[in-house]
Design an enzyme around this catalytic site. Structure first.
Site, PDB file in Angstrom:
ATOM      1  N   GLU A   1      20.293   9.958   5.600  1.00  0.00           N
ATOM      2  CA  GLU A   1      21.410  10.891   5.565  1.00  0.00           C
ATOM      3  C   GLU A   1      21.539  11.429   4.147  1.00  0.00           C
ATOM      4  O   GLU A   1      21.321  10.694   3.184  1.00  0.00           O
ATOM      5  CB  GLU A   1      22.736  10.196   5.917  1.00  0.00           C
TER       6      GLU A   1
ATOM      7  N   TYR B   1      13.238  16.223  -0.036  1.00  0.00           N
ATOM      8  CA  TYR B   1      12.806  15.757   1.289  1.00  0.00           C
ATOM      9  C   TYR B   1      12.028  16.856   2.030  1.00  0.00           C
ATOM     10  O   TYR B   1      11.042  16.563   2.705  1.00  0.00           O
ATOM     11  CB  TYR B   1      14.016  15.301   2.113  1.00  0.00           C
TER      12      TYR B   1
HETATM   13  N1  COA Z   1      16.664  21.163  -7.851  1.00  0.00           N
HETATM   14  C1  COA Z   1      15.787  21.728  -6.990  1.00  0.00           C
HETATM   15  N2  COA Z   1      14.729  21.062  -6.425  1.00  0.00           N
HETATM   16  C2  COA Z   1      14.602  19.771  -6.730  1.00  0.00           C
HETATM   17  C3  COA Z   1      15.499  19.105  -7.606  1.00  0.00           C
HETATM   18  C4  COA Z   1      16.556  19.857  -8.175  1.00  0.00           C
HETATM   19  N3  COA Z   1      17.458  19.304  -9.024  1.00  0.00           N
HETATM   20  N4  COA Z   1      15.111  17.807  -7.737  1.00  0.00           N
HETATM   21  C5  COA Z   1      14.008  17.662  -6.957  1.00  0.00           C
HETATM   22  N5  COA Z   1      13.709  18.845  -6.356  1.00  0.00           N
HETATM   23  C6  COA Z   1      12.605  19.109  -5.435  1.00  0.00           C
HETATM   24  C7  COA Z   1      11.596  20.004  -6.124  1.00  0.00           C
HETATM   25  O1  COA Z   1      10.890  20.724  -5.100  1.00  0.00           O
HETATM   26  C8  COA Z   1      10.683  18.991  -6.763  1.00  0.00           C
HETATM   27  O2  COA Z   1       9.398  19.484  -7.042  1.00  0.00           O
HETATM   28  P1  COA Z   1       9.138  20.317  -8.420  1.00  0.00           P
HETATM   29  O3  COA Z   1       9.776  19.533  -9.535  1.00  0.00           O
HETATM   30  O4  COA Z   1       7.644  20.385  -8.490  1.00  0.00           O
HETATM   31  O5  COA Z   1       9.802  21.645  -8.219  1.00  0.00           O
HETATM   32  C9  COA Z   1      10.586  17.948  -5.680  1.00  0.00           C
HETATM   33  O6  COA Z   1      11.918  17.887  -5.126  1.00  0.00           O
HETATM   34  C10 COA Z   1      10.152  16.570  -6.152  1.00  0.00           C
HETATM   35  O7  COA Z   1      11.063  16.108  -7.118  1.00  0.00           O
HETATM   36  P2  COA Z   1      10.884  14.679  -7.846  1.00  0.00           P
HETATM   37  O8  COA Z   1      10.576  14.923  -9.293  1.00  0.00           O
HETATM   38  O9  COA Z   1       9.956  13.825  -7.088  1.00  0.00           O
HETATM   39  O10 COA Z   1      12.372  14.106  -7.692  1.00  0.00           O
HETATM   40  P3  COA Z   1      13.161  13.262  -8.803  1.00  0.00           P
HETATM   41  O11 COA Z   1      12.324  12.138  -9.292  1.00  0.00           O
HETATM   42  O12 COA Z   1      13.745  14.179  -9.796  1.00  0.00           O
HETATM   43  O13 COA Z   1      14.350  12.602  -7.917  1.00  0.00           O
HETATM   44  C11 COA Z   1      16.478  12.675  -6.780  1.00  0.00           C
HETATM   45  C12 COA Z   1      15.128  13.393  -7.020  1.00  0.00           C
HETATM   46  C13 COA Z   1      17.252  13.437  -5.690  1.00  0.00           C
HETATM   47  C14 COA Z   1      16.238  11.233  -6.298  1.00  0.00           C
HETATM   48  C15 COA Z   1      17.271  12.673  -8.123  1.00  0.00           C
HETATM   49  O14 COA Z   1      17.699  13.993  -8.416  1.00  0.00           O
HETATM   50  C16 COA Z   1      18.496  11.757  -8.127  1.00  0.00           C
HETATM   51  O15 COA Z   1      18.401  10.573  -8.457  1.00  0.00           O
HETATM   52  N6  COA Z   1      19.680  12.305  -7.778  1.00  0.00           N
HETATM   53  C17 COA Z   1      20.921  11.513  -7.747  1.00  0.00           C
HETATM   54  C18 COA Z   1      20.934  10.532  -6.596  1.00  0.00           C
HETATM   55  C19 COA Z   1      20.743  11.238  -5.250  1.00  0.00           C
HETATM   56  O16 COA Z   1      21.314  12.288  -4.980  1.00  0.00           O
HETATM   57  N7  COA Z   1      19.927  10.613  -4.363  1.00  0.00           N
HETATM   58  C20 COA Z   1      19.635  11.149  -3.034  1.00  0.00           C
HETATM   59  C21 COA Z   1      20.634  10.649  -2.061  1.00  0.00           C
HETATM   60  S1  COA Z   1      20.330  11.278  -0.414  1.00  0.00           S
END
Ligand code: COA
Length: 158
Positions: free
Chosen positions: A103, A115
């Site tokens: 979710e 995702y």
């Molecule tokens: N804005 C837009 N696209 C994003 C993004 C952002 N802030 N963060 C990730 N993406 C997308 C992009 O397509 C990215 O690829 P790119 O960097 O080549 O464009 C792709 O996802 C892969 O990102 P990745 O580097 O693997 O993700 P991350 O290590 O930065 O972690 C989260 C992503 C969501 C886990 C991180 O932002 C986080 O910890 N957020 C707070 C906690 C949270 O919301 N968890 C999810 C709960 S459902």
């Protein structure tokens, strides 16, 4: 950086990162209980120079694998760490034939983008799912068939 299964002595760092990452974080106690007392739970961490910079928690359920939590330290985002954590999970359960579900808040566009990039699709919506602001959740699913299809494609290509 390495992705590995979480150990008991990682829980303090993981709970602290959860606290920094979410509006309604799991407490350290919740992580401890889930890790030690729930045979269906499984956690992975991303470790860089001895420091936990990301983690992923799941419940391995009868018909699916449900992502309970995932976060990456703010300074290390957009470097593919969450992608590696999820790919490791999908790789580990290859052959189990289970979908991966989760979710996500409707407002959390960055997580949804992550995702979507990993071939999860929106498969449902839960009204008022988050109790702090009555926000809806989107249910997203990674179909185990995607993996079978890509494996088949690979076999055919060789
Ligand atoms: N804005 C837009 N696209 C994003 C993004 C952002 N802030 N963060 C990730 N993406 C997308 C992009 O397509 C990215 O690829 P790119 O960097 O080549 O464009 C792709 O996802 C892969 O990102 P990745 O580097 O693997 O993700 P991350 O290590 O930065 O972690 C989260 C992503 C969501 C886990 C991180 O932002 C986080 O910890 N957020 C707070 C906690 C949270 O919301 N968890 C999810 C709960 S459902």
């Amino acid at each position: 950086m390495k992705i590995r299964r979480m150990r008991l002595d990682d829980i303090d760092a993981v709970a602290a990162l959860e606290e920094r990452s979410f509006e309604q974080p799991w407490s350290r106690e919740m992580f401890y209980r889930d890790f030690t007392g729930n045979s269906r739970s499984r956690f992975y961490v991303a470790e860089l120079h001895g420091r936990i910079v990301g983690y992923l928690g799941v419940w391995v359920q009868e018909y699916d694998i449900h992502i309970t939590t995932i976060a990456v330290e703010e300074d290390y985002r957009r470097q593919g760490i969450a992608t590696r954590l999820i790919r490791r999970l999908i790789g580990d359960q290859a052959g189990d034939g289970k979908d991966v579900t989760l979710e996500v808040r409707v407002s959390n566009r960055s997580a949804q983008a992550l995702y979507e990039k990993l071939d999860f699709e929106i498969t449902g919506r839960r009204r008022d799912y988050y109790s702090n602001n009555q926000e809806d959740a989107l249910v997203m699913t990674y179909s185990a068939h995607s993996l079978e299809d890509s494996n088949r494609g690979r076999t055919r290509g060789t």
